[in-house]
Structure formats: structure tokens, C-alpha cells
Design an enzyme around this catalytic site. Structure first.
Site, mmCIF file in Angstrom:
data_model
loop_
_atom_site.group_PDB
_atom_site.id
_atom_site.type_symbol
_atom_site.label_atom_id
_atom_site.label_comp_id
_atom_site.label_asym_id
_atom_site.label_seq_id
_atom_site.Cartn_x
_atom_site.Cartn_y
_atom_site.Cartn_z
ATOM 1 C CG ASP A 310 -2.108 -0.840 1.070
ATOM 2 O OD1 ASP A 310 -2.625 -0.856 -0.061
ATOM 3 O OD2 ASP A 310 -2.515 -1.514 2.035
ATOM 4 C CG PHE A 379 -11.984 23.218 4.658
ATOM 5 C CD1 PHE A 379 -11.261 23.543 3.504
ATOM 6 C CD2 PHE A 379 -12.856 22.139 4.620
ATOM 7 C CE1 PHE A 379 -11.414 22.798 2.362
ATOM 8 C CE2 PHE A 379 -13.018 21.404 3.465
ATOM 9 C CZ PHE A 379 -12.286 21.732 2.334
ATOM 10 C CG ASP A 524 -7.085 -4.447 2.568
ATOM 11 O OD1 ASP A 524 -7.240 -4.090 1.388
ATOM 12 O OD2 ASP A 524 -6.550 -3.742 3.445
#
Lengths: 684, 569
Positions: A310, A379, A524
């Protein structure tokens, strides 16, 4: 490597050695020894020579001194082999005992109803828990059994199994829901659904594995045992028929001497050390805080052709970081950095922290006085901007298009230097942020995935070992390609979904390649199960941990590389000692064959190239050498032979020189030296 | 070593090398079922034969189906040959009116020719009719060689193909190697032989009157044609009892060199076939190099020893410059005799142009060693290659682990099943050779057959069982082999050495062919370089040597060491 859960016992730990010495005798039980044919044959013939010795004594005929000594050394050969195995097991047992201490029975607060929202519970003893029971775990409670958090969030001390003292967060849903029995909740409370019946928990399995109780021969070990048994049979034929063949010239070869020849020819060295090598390999992995659910997985690790890694956390640091300030013409980098620093003061996101770190670290700026009282603009998903109004300055930063919209202009209208900078950042896999001050565009910040230092060199090492590295990332192909080339991986899968991973693994496997990967999420799991070596992170979900064939207690995905090295080391140790064992036979022949027949054909003494003192001392010396070499190689069997990340051809050359040529030469010297001692002491 | 010796070696080596690649390529096409240059000629016959067998007989078989077909075919061949031998008295083409062959001898001979051994417990020209020689022995010379080549095809496919359980079709392979390889090569070689003066006639014999006026019966027959397949198929059964030492089988040094080429040609070319079919010619060259090193090493020793002459005779005033000439033909000399001896035992052929028994002890040890190393340098047609591949598998298993991967050869993992079968195959050789030798060495009835006492007698025994088990067929001489004990035990040894070995090897092929072939990388064990060549050579020498070293010590080695004492046997 971080902390070890259990410190590695030294090779010469007195307690382990003493226990192993005792165990070596227990292992003489033929029912146990029959699993190891080479050593079993040695035991049987040792018994025969002992009977010959007893007959010598009883009838006062024959050569009791010689027969007795041979018998003793044959028993030593068996005991040394048993000892090797016992030491390896003893080191595992020491770990198991340490683990067992964490498994003391606890009480559990079992919910009365199958509803996590109803916390009414009764207290039961943990062995009474059943699969799918719900338990409440509060601060200070030990989690009674492996399970999955279904409600709540808590910090958990997992040091009992991982050795890591910092607590970890466990919460329901997502990829951090698995909890392990024997760990302790520190704060808050959680409701756990039990996923492992008592006695089959993770710790139970770990104990069973390190103790070797469930040890079965791994595929390669099995194949090697067949080879060794075959060689034993071949030499048995050679020796038994020698009776008749020697009889042709009137030579009566004594049983003791024929047995001595047999035992020195059959591969006792590797036969005696084989199981110790296997146990020690698993053991090394555990010391690395990786638990393999089978020895097969460790072997497979040595064979891995492709590593699926990964990107995030393995190849790069977890988050994007600011790496450069790119001002528009007329603005100094220093000014841009300062504006960015002020704007990011209240930005607690990793990106914001990294901007602060870059401005302070590289540009030597300090936060302005009084900033705490400034008016921060947080934000929002609508504006996709954040910033600050402070001391008459209005600074905004955000995605380039958001800042352009804020400025009421368009990207095309921006200065060409700015446009080039933004393009360049995007092209090299980074993310550009724009910064504006008082309605004016002042520059861009480059946010980038930062490749971990040293990772490129590791990949180069892997390449030298013939292992391909494949980076898996959710990034778009352009970004992925840029990071891939920076990190030096051989291939990458961009915009990867779990299905892509699975498909990639399958396609590699149809080409006969073995794949290793690590993962932690439930999605996974299929890929982890499909991979030949699937390392699940201890911090991951229960599904991932079930699907993989190894669990990394440190949850460190880079460890995949070490796992491969340990697998290779295990196989190399096996191969080298096998080669050594077979190469040894040449010298033993030159010691024993002339001694066998010299009474009938004195001329055969010409084959006594070592110039050994007498036929008896020659035979005795060969048998002694054969026994002692097992002891001498125990440390090596436990530690494994040195492994270097080089190509197969170089490895082969080196190991062949050391173990093949060494195996040919060493016994000539060793037997000669022992013969000198035997002759000096008048033992034969 | 003489200049002539070196020249002959170079000449033969150059011939073998020159034919290796074209012949190897041709055989790869034959195995792959492709058109060959010979298809226009033999194609119609091939199609006709296979059509006769029916479509079902052409389907690709599993290893078990293939092996069963092979065993049934060979059993039928055995029965037919046995019947022929027993009934030759009433069959045609028997100009000298020989009777049927005795049962034990017929059993031994039939097994001998079916297994490609060609151990001859009989004297050809004094026992067998032309019909038996041609319809019986020569036919089996072709078919046993074709069987070997077919089996080699399976072993090659085991590495060349992946993910299937079909290894090919025995009947197709058998037909194709016979029609495309053995038959055309034999026809060509027979013509060369006839041109060089070998007889090719159906006449039984001619009577001649010698200068002293004595009557002499000179045996004749279809020698040229039988000679060709005897060598090309690594059979070795001569038309005459004296085999290639007989002037009608091998008249000149030129025919001698051609014969040695014929012994080696197919077995060496097969390594190239292997390399081509697995897609990496270097793999084939590596195996060829191993064969050449083992063969060359034994050759140098044998020639060196034989060129040195016999010190005991030298002491009596015999000029040693010609080397040890006992049992050798003057027209060949010691060097060419040693070369022939090494080539014929390295290839499991067993034809001889000199008497191996009369070699010096260590000179005679070399042919014995080559047989005992398992007939892999370069071995019989087909059998040499698959024998070598079994050793390569063992080598890869022992040494391959040292690179830190589970062993694989050409990308095929070598696992417990392959190991079990390979060890089973490897056990046949020592169990049969040493087992029978040990029993015979203590059995007065067997010992009565020995012409010599002491170590030399032991070597005669060892050689006989090694030759039979290795399917070589050469004799050390000095052994009166046509006794019930030897006829039967040597027959069993030949059977085990061939079929006891081949069945597990086919099972290995069946297992390997189903495996995925992994691509090579810098991390995989390299099996084409000098290191691998050295390793395989070492495994052959150590494994073979270790099994037989004690027996050698009591035979040729002690005999050699006794020479200075003047003690001979």
C-alpha cells in the site's frame, strides 16, 4: 523494529539448556523419534551396538572397549539431535510461558439480552463465554476474549501482545473494531461481540504455535525429509550388501564397523537439525513481532516474487505534506511562507501542520504575536477555503479553483508563472494549493506525498533479490506514476479498488508468481486470503486477521520485507546444512573404507589419505566427528545462516563455497584431529 | 595419451557437435508433431499407421495412460520375441538350421532386447537364425529405442508445458520417432557401413580353405543394417559374438569413429531438443556440458591408464609404447579401444570393440563407473536425458534451497511428490546391482561362473549386474552368463533397471506437467551456467560414487594397488 513483546533468550540461556538436556532423553522414546527417520535409524543401530557391547562383556570376547565407545557415541548422536530440537522448542516455550501469564482467567460482564443498547449484564467467568455473546468492557477491565467492538469507542492497552505501551483506539464500525482477549481497556467503555470460543483466541493460538504443539512438517520440510530418508535407504543398501560383497574376499566385517559406516554415511547432521531449523524460523518471525498461522506461510515468504505494498503508510508517510512555496512574480518566497504560516495557524489538519512545519523549519519563521486573537475562517465544504483575518490582512488558502472563484477570476487569467507551477505540481503527483492575500493571488503551495527515506534503497535490494514491488494506491494514474518512480517500485496499481488488488494477485498467480501483501481493512480480506503470504495488521479488523496467514503485531506494513528475508533465511539454512551433510560423506569414506578392509588387503591403506593411526581409531574418529558436528551446528541452526539481499547466483556461489566446499574439506581436518586425540589417549 | 588418441577424440567430438543442433532441432519438431523435412517421404506411412489405429488412439493421454500403453506394448514385444526365439527352428530364414533357444536363455534374451539392454548370453552367429536376428532382435532394437525416445518426450513436455494433465500420446510418439528419426538415420548409416565394407546379405556363411588347407566357416548375414540401429539406438547387441571387435562389424578406424559418433549422436542431440522445447537453448547446453565432463573425465583416465601399458608385462620386456594391448584389436590400438569402451558404457549401448575385462584395473573401472553413475553421460537414447533430468531435479532440490527459495527447476516447483518418486527411481540402481551382487558373491553356484578369483572375479560380478540394471549390455567377459541363475537374475535386473525406473519417472513428469511454470528472475536458481553444470556433475559423482565406493575398493581399486606386488587375478 519497535519493542519486543518478549525479549529474545540468549543462545546459551542456562535454564533452557538444562531443560533441553533433560528433554533430549525424553525424546529417545522411539514412538516420537520415528517421525525423524534418519535419527530413528541411528537409534535402532545404537541399540544393536549396545547389545554387541553387552555380549562382549558377558562372554568376555570381542572388542568391548571399541564396541562400547562406538555405542556411546551413537547414543550421543541421537541425544545431540534431540537436544537441538529441544533447545529450539525450549526457546519457544519460554515465549509461550510469558504469553500464558497474560491469559489468566478473567471475569466478563455478559449482557443479558442480545442487544448492545441494553447494558444490563451479569458477571460470568470468561471460559463460560460462547461465540456471539455480547460483553461490556469498562475502564480497567481485561477484554475476556477475542471479539469485535459493536458499540462505543475506547482506548485499549495492547502491550500484552504487541509490546507497544501506547494505547490504541478501538471503536465500532470501520477498520479498528477488532479487540484481542487479554488486552485492557484504559478509558471509556465498549460492547464487544465475542468472535472466538474460549481456548481458540489469538493468544491461545500464539501459544500453541510458539510451543510447537501443533507443529506439522511444512511442505518443503516434508520433501526434504523424503530426500533424507531416501538417502538413508540407499546407504542402508550399500552397507548391508557390503556384508556379502566383502565376504567374497573372505573379509568378515563386524556389525559394529558396518553400523559405524552406516551412521556416518546417512545424513545425520541435517536429519538431526532439520526440525530445530524449522522451529527456529518460526521463532525468529515471532521475535519480529509477526505471528504466522502456519510454517507453510514462512516458507512461502521465501518464495515470494511480488510484493503488493500500500502506498500510504508503507511507501509514503501517511499524509500529504507541504514541500515547497511557489510565489507569483513580485512576491518573495519568504512573504508567501509567512502568509501561509499565518493562514494555517488554526488549521489542525495534517496538511495545515505540515505547512506550519515547512514555514518554521525551512524558512525560519516564527508565529506572529497576538495571532491567537485573530479571526479564523474555517474550512467548509461549500467554500473549500480556510484562512484568517489578522492585523488588516485577509489571507485565504485552498484548492486552486476555489481560490480563483474567491478572487472572482479564472485559472487562465492567472500569471503564467503560477499556471506553470500548478501544472508542474499536478504532473509530478502533488496537490497544489493556492494562497491569496487581500484579494490578490500571491502563490502556490506544493503538497506532496513524501516518500519515506531509505525506502528506495530497500526496493533496490528487493530487486537484487529478484522480488518485484508493486505499489497500490487510490491516487489517479498520474500521481501514482510520479510517486512510483520516486519510490522506485517496479509497478503500480492506480485508483485501486479491493477488486483490482484481488484481480492483480490472481493474474500474477496464473503466471506462477507468489504474492505477498499486507492489509488491515475488511475489504482487504479477499485479497489477503488469495495472496500466498497475507500479513494482516494487528490493528486491523477481525476479518482481515482471519484472512491473512500472518499477523503483524506492530501493524507496520514495511515489515513485509523482513518477513520475506526470514523465509529465505529459513530455506537457505536448510539447504546449506543439507549440502554440508552430504559433502561430509566423502571424507568419512576415506576414513572408514580403508579401515574396513585393510586386514584383508593391506594395500588399501593407500586410501587412508588422512594417515589415521589405526583402523579402530579411524572408525571411532569418524563416528565422533559425526556426532560432534551436530552440536557444533546447533547455534547456526537456531540463528540461521547469514542472509544478504543479493541475487540468487551470488548467493549460490557464496553458500556453495562455504557449505559445499567447506563440507568437503572440514571433516578431513576434523577427523584427523580427533584421531590424533583418540590415539594419544589410547582409546582405540 | 597419444597424438592418435587426441585426434580421434577431436574427430568424434567434432562430428557429435556438428550433428547435435540440426538433429536436436529435427527431433523437437518430431516431438511437437510438426512437419519435418522427412514428412513428404514418411508422412503417408505415418498417417496410414495412425489411421489404422483409429482416432481414439491418437488422443493425448495422462501419464498413467501413456505409461500403461508403453508397458502393454513392451509386454507384447517381450512375448513375441520370446515366442520367436523358442520357435526359430520351425521358422524361415534359418540357413544354418539352428534349433529353438532354451527357455532360460530365451527369457533373458527377450527381456534384454525389449529393455534396450542387449545383454547377450548367447553367441549370435552360433545360436540365432537370420529371421530371429531381423524380425526379432532388430525390430526390438528399433522399438526399445523408440520407447526410450517417446518417454524422453514426456519428460521434456513436463517442463515445456503447464497446467495440463496430458503428456502426449504414446502411439503417436512411438510412430513418429521411429519413422522420422530412427528409421531414416539407420538407413543412411547402414549404407555408409556397407560402403565401408560391412557385409549385408542373407547368406548364412561361406566356406573358405585357409593357406594351411584347413576348412573355415565364415559367418555372414545382414550385418550393416543391424549394426546401424544397434549403435544409433544405443542397443549394443552385435550380430557376432565378438561384437564390434569383429572385422565384419567394425573393419577400419574410420568405421570405428563413425560407430562412436552413432553411439553418442542422438543422446547428445536430445539435450538440444530439450533446450529448444523449454524455450531456452542454454538449459540444454548445460546438461550436454555435464554429460561431456563426466564422459570426458572417464575417457581421460581410461586412455591414460591404458596408454601406460601393463607394468608387469613391461617388466618382462614387452615394449609398452602401444599401451596395454591385451584384449584389444591391433587395428584400433589402446586409445581408440578406450574411447569406444567409454562411449559404449556412457551411452548404455554395450557394444564393444575390445574386451573390457582385459583393461588395466583402473581403466576397466571407468566403464563400470559410467554404468553405475546411472547411464546419464550421455546415456541411452531417451533414457539418458530423462535420467539426467531426474538428477537435475535432485541437484536443484539439494542446492536450490541455498538461494532461499523452495526448489524449482525451469520454473516448476519440486515438492514432496516429485522427491518421493525421484528417490524411488534412484533406489532401483543400488538395490538391484548391490543386492544381486552380494547374494551372488556368497552363492557357490553363481561363483562357479566366474573365470577369475579375487577382486577381478568380484568386478566381473559387479559389472554383470551393473550392466544389466543400467541396461547397458556390455560384459566384462570372464563370466559364463548362460546359467539359469544368471539368465533369471540378470533378466530381473534388466527389467527393474528399465521399467522399475521408468514408471516413477513418468509419474514425476505427470506431476510436473500440471504445475504452473514460474518465470525466472534474478532471485531464482540459475540452471544454465557453469555453477549448475559443476553442481550436477558433483551430485552425479558424489551420489553415484558414495553408493559404490566400497564395492569399487574391493574390486578394481585393490586390484590396481596389488599390481606392484605382482599379484594378479
Amino acid at each position: 523494529m519497535s519493542q519486543h513483546p518478549i525479549s529474545a533468550p540468549s543462545l546459551l540461556d542456562g535454564k533452557i539448556l538444562a531443560a533441553a538436556a533433560l528433554d533430549a532423553f525424553v525424546k529417545l522414546d522411539p514412538r516420537r523419534l520415528v517421525r525423524n527417520p534418519v535419527i530413528f535409524v541411528t537409534e535402532v543401530v545404537a541399540l544393536v551396538v549396545t547389545l554387541v557391547f553387552a555380549k562382549d562383556l558377558a562372554t568376555a570376547t570381542g572388542t568391548p572397549l571399541f564396541d562400547g565407545q562406538i555405542a556411546a557415541w551413537l547414543w550421543f548422536t541421537v541425544l545431540f539431535a534431540n537436544f537441538a530440537e529441544a533447545v529450539a522448542e525450549g526457546r519457544g516455550k519460554a515465549q509461550a510461558d510469558a504469553l500464558r501469564k497474560t491469559r489468566s482467567d478473567t471475569v466478563a460482564k455478559r449482557l443479558m439480552f442480545d442487544d448492545p443498547d441494553d447494558l444490563a449484564h451479569t458477571v460470568v467467568s470468561s471460559p463460560d463465554l460462547r461465540l456471539d455473546d455480547l460483553v461490556l468492557v469498562e475502564p480497567g477491565d481485561v477484554i475476556p476474549c477475542d471479539g469485535e467492538v459493536v458499540r462505543g469507542v475506547a482506548s485499549v492497552d495492547e502491550s500484552a501482545i504487541t509490546g507497544e505501551s501506547a494505547p490504541v483506539i478501538r471503536e465500532s464500525g470501520g477498520d479498528r473494531s477488532a479487540v484481542t482477549g487479554g488486552t485492557t481497556v484504559l478509558s471509556d467503555w465498549i460492547v464487544v461481540r465475542i468472535t472466538a470460543a474460549p481456548g481458540t483466541t489469538f493468544i491461545d493460538r500464539m501459544i500453541a504455535l510458539v510451543e510447537g504443539a501443533e507443529r506439522q512438517k511444512t511442505p518443503n520440510e516434508l520433501a526434504l525429509s523424503i530426500l533424507l530418508s531416501g538417502l538413508t535407504l540407499i546407504f542402508l543398501i550399500t552397507v548391508v550388501t557390503l556384508w556379502g560383497i566383502a565376504g567374497h574376499s573372505g573379509t568378515i566385517v563386524s556389525v559394529t564397523v558396518l553400523i559405524a559406516l552406516l551412521v556416518t554415511l546417512i545424513p545425520t547432521t541435517i536429519g538431526g537439525l532439520l526440525s530445530a531449523i524449522g522451529i527456529a524460523g518460526m521463532d525468529r518471525l515471532i521475535r519480529f513481532n509477526v505471528v504466522a498461522t502456519s510454517g507453510r506461510a514462512v516458507e512461502a515468504a521465501g518464495d515470494v516474487d511480488t510484493l503488493l505494498l500500500d502506498k500510504t503508510g508503507t511507501i509514503t508517510f501517511g499524509n500529504r505534506m507541504a514541500t515547497e512555496f511557489l510565489p507569483v512574480p513580485g512576491v518573495s518566497p519568504q512573504a508567501l511562507a509567512e502568509a501561509a504560516l499565518i493562514a494555517s495557524h488554526a488549521d489542525e489538519t495534517p496538511e495545515g501542520r505540515s505547512i506550519v512545519a515547512l514555514a518554521e523549519g525551512v524558512h525560519g519563521l516564527a508565529e506572529p504575536e497576538g495571532i491567537a486573537g485573530a479571526n479564523f475562517v474555517p474550512f467548509t465544504a461549500q467554500t473549500r477555503l480556510s484562512g484568517v483575518d489578522f492585523a488588516g490582512r485577509s489571507i485565504r488558502k485552498g484548492a486552486v479553483d476555489a481560490v480563483m472563484r474567491h478572487l472572482g477570476t479564472s485559472f487562465e487569467a492567472a500569471p503564467s508563472a503560477f499556471r506553470d507551477a500548478v501544472d508542474r505540481i499536478a504532473r509530478t503527483g502533488g496537490t497544489p494549493l493556492a494562497v491569496a492575500e487581500n484579494g490578490r493571488l500571491i502563490g502556490a503551495i506544493q503538497l506532496k506525498d513524501v516518500v519515506k527515506p531509505g525506502i528506495k534503497e530497500r526496493f533496490a535490494e528487493l530487486r537484487a533479490m529478484g522480488i518485484r514491488t508493486v505499489m497500490v494506491t487510490g491516487d489517479n494514474p498520474v500521481t501514482a506514476a510520479a510517486i512510483a518512480s520516486e519510490a522506485g517500485v517496479d509497478d503500480f496499481i492506480a485508483e485501486a479498488t479491493p477488486q483490482d488488488k484481488l484481480a492483480y494477485i490472481r493474474s500474477e498467480q496464473t503466471h506462477g508468481r507468489l504474492i505477498a501483501m499486507c492489509g488491515d481493512g475488511t475489504n482487504d480480506a479477499p485479497a489477503l486470503a488469495q495472496a500466498d503470504v497475507g500479513v494482516a495488521m494487528q490493528s486491523g479488523t477481525q476479518a482481515a486477521r482471519e484472512a491473512g496467514n500472518m499477523v503483524d503485531l506492530d501493524s507496520d506494513p514495511t515489515k513485509l520485507i523482513e518477513v520475506v528475508a526470514i523465509g529465505k533465511q529459513l530455506l537457505m539454512t536448510r539447504g546449506s546444512l543439507t549440502t554440508f551433510s552430504i559433502a561430509n560423506d566423502v571424507a568419512k569414506y576415506f576414513a572408514i573404507v580403508p579401515a574396513l578392509f585393510v586386514a584383508t588387503w593391506p594395500q588399501l591403506n593407500a586410501l587412508n589419505v588422512m594417515g589415521l593411526a589405526s583402523p579402530e581409531s579411524a572408525i571411532l574418529s569418524a563416528v565422533i566427528f559425526n556426532a560432534l558436528i551436530i552440536v557444533a551446528l546447533i547455534p547456526l541452526a537456531l540463528k540461521g545462516i547469514a542472509y544478504r539481499p543479493v541475487g540468487a547466483a551470488a548467493l549460490l556461489r557464496r553458500n556453495l563455497l562455504v557449505w559445499g566446499v567447506g563440507g568437503l574439506v572440514l571433516p578431513f581436518a576434523g577427523i584427523k584431529a580427533i584421531d590424533a586425540i583418540v590415539a594419544a589417549l589410547h582409546l582405540a | 595419451m597419444t597424438v592418435f588418441g587426441w585426434l580421434q577424440i577431436l574427430f568424434v567430438a567434432a562430428l557429435v557437435l556438428a550433428t547435435m543442433v540440426p538433429l536436436g532441432r529435427h527431433m523437437a519438431r518430431v516431438y511437437a508433431g510438426e512437419r519435418t523435412v522427412l514428412s513428404p517421404v514418411v508422412g503417408p506411412l505415418e498417417r496410414a499407421l495412425l489411421a489404422l489405429a483409429g482416432a481414439g488412439a491418437r488422443r493425448s493421454q495422462t501419464w498413467l495412460g501413456y505409461t500403461t500403453a508403453m508397458l502393454v506394448f513392451n509386454a507384447a514385444g517381450f512375448a513375441l520375441l520370446y515366442a520367436l526365439l523358442r520357435l526359430q527352428g520351425v521358422l524361415p530364414l534359418n540357413p544354418r538350421g539352428f534349433d529353438g533357444v532354451e527357455p532360460f536363455l530365451a527369457f533373458n534374451t527377450a527381456i534384454s532386447f525389449v529393455t534396450n539392454t542387449n545383454w547377450q548370453a548367447y553367441g549370435g552367429e552360433t545360436t540365432l537364425s537370420h529371421f530371429t536376428q531381423m524380425a526379432g532382435l532388430t525390430v526390438q532394437n528399433f522399438l526399445s529405442a523408440a520407447t526410450g525416445l517417446a518417454l524422453a518426450a514426456v519428460m521434456i513436455r513436463a517442463f515445456a508445458l503447464s497446467g495440463t494433465d496430458r503428456v502426449g500420446n504414446f502411439w503417436v510418439d512411438l510412430t513418429r520417432v521411429t519413422l522420422h528419426v530412427l528409421l531414416p538415420l539407420s538407413v543412411g548409416l547402414a549404407l555408409v557401413f556397407v560402403a565401408c565394407g560391412l557385409p549385408q546379405t542373407l547368406l548364412g556363411s561361406v566356406d573358405a580353405t585357409t593357406l594351411e588347407g584347413a576348412k573355415q566357416t565364415i559367418a555372414l548375414g545382414p550385418v550393416g543394417s543391424q549394426e546401424a540401429i544397434k549403435l544409433l539406438g544405443t542397443n549394443g547387441g552385435g550380430f557376432f559374438n565378438a561384437n564390434a571387435a569383429h572385422p565384419f562389424e567394425n573393419p577400419t578406424p574410420i568405421t570405428d569413429a563413425v560407430e562412436i559418433w552413432a553411439l553418442l549422436a542422438i543422446s547428445f542431440a536430445l539435450t538440444h531438443t530439450f533446450g529448444r522445447m523449454v524455450g531456452d537453448a542454454r538449459q540444454g547446453w548445460a546438461l550436454a556440458a555435464v554429460m561431456a565432463i563426466v564422459l570426458g573425465g572417464c575417457l581421460l583416465v581410461a586412455q591414460g591408464i591404458e596408454a601406460g601399458g601393463n607394468p608387469l608385462l613391461t617388466a618382462l620386456g614387452v615394449d609398452p609404447s602401444l599401451g596395454n594391448m591385451e584384449g584389444k584389436e591391433v587395428r584400433f590400438g589402446s586409445a581408440a579401444s578406450a574411447l569406444y569402451a567409454v562411449a559404449t558404457t556412457g551411452t548404455s549401448t554395450g557394444s564393444v570393440n575390445s574386451m573390457h575385462e582385459s583393461f588395466m584395473p583402473l581403466g576397466g573401472l571407468m566403464p563400470l563407473l559410467l554404468i553405475k553413475l546411472g547411464e546419464v553421460a550421455p546415456g541411452g537414447v531417451g533414457s539418458g536425458l530423462f535420467g539426467m533430468l531426474v538428477i537435475a531435479i535432485l541437484t536443484v532440490f539439494i542446492a536450490g534451497l541455498m538461494v532461499g527459495r523452495t526448489p524449482e527447476y525451469l520454473g516448476k516447483k519440486i515438492e514432496a511428490r516429485e522427491m518421493k518418486l525421484a528417490m524411488l527411481a534412484q533406489l532401483i540402481l543400488p538395490a538391484t546391482i548391490l543386492g544381486f551382487t552380494a547374494v551372488a558373491a556368497m552363492m557357490p553356484a553363481a561363483l562357479a561362473s566366474l573365470a577369475n578369483a579375487g577382486p577381478h572375479g568380484l568386478t566381473e560380478l559387479l559389472y554383470a549386474y551393473a550392466s544389466a540394471t543400467g541396461n547397458n549390455g556390455s560384459a566384462f567377459a570372464g563370466l559364463a552368463a548362460d546359467t539359469p541363475w544368471f539368465d533369471v537374475t540378470l533378466g530381473i535386473a534388466m527389467f527393474l533397471g528399465r521399467f522399475g525406473y521408468v514408471v516413477p519417472v513418468m509419474a514425476i513428469a505427470g506431476s510436473l506437467i500440471g504445475k504452473t511454470r514460474a518465470a525466472a528472475s534474478v532471485g531464482t536458481f540459475p540452471t544454465h551456467g557453469p555453477l549448475f553444470v559443476g553442481l550436477v556433475t558433483a551430485v552425479i559423482l558424489i551420489l553415484g560414487g558414495l553408493q559404490f565406493f566400497p564395492a569399487f575398493a574391493l574390486g578394481p581399486i585393490v586390484e590396481h594397488l596389488l599390481i606392484p606386488t605382482g599379484q594378479t587375478f
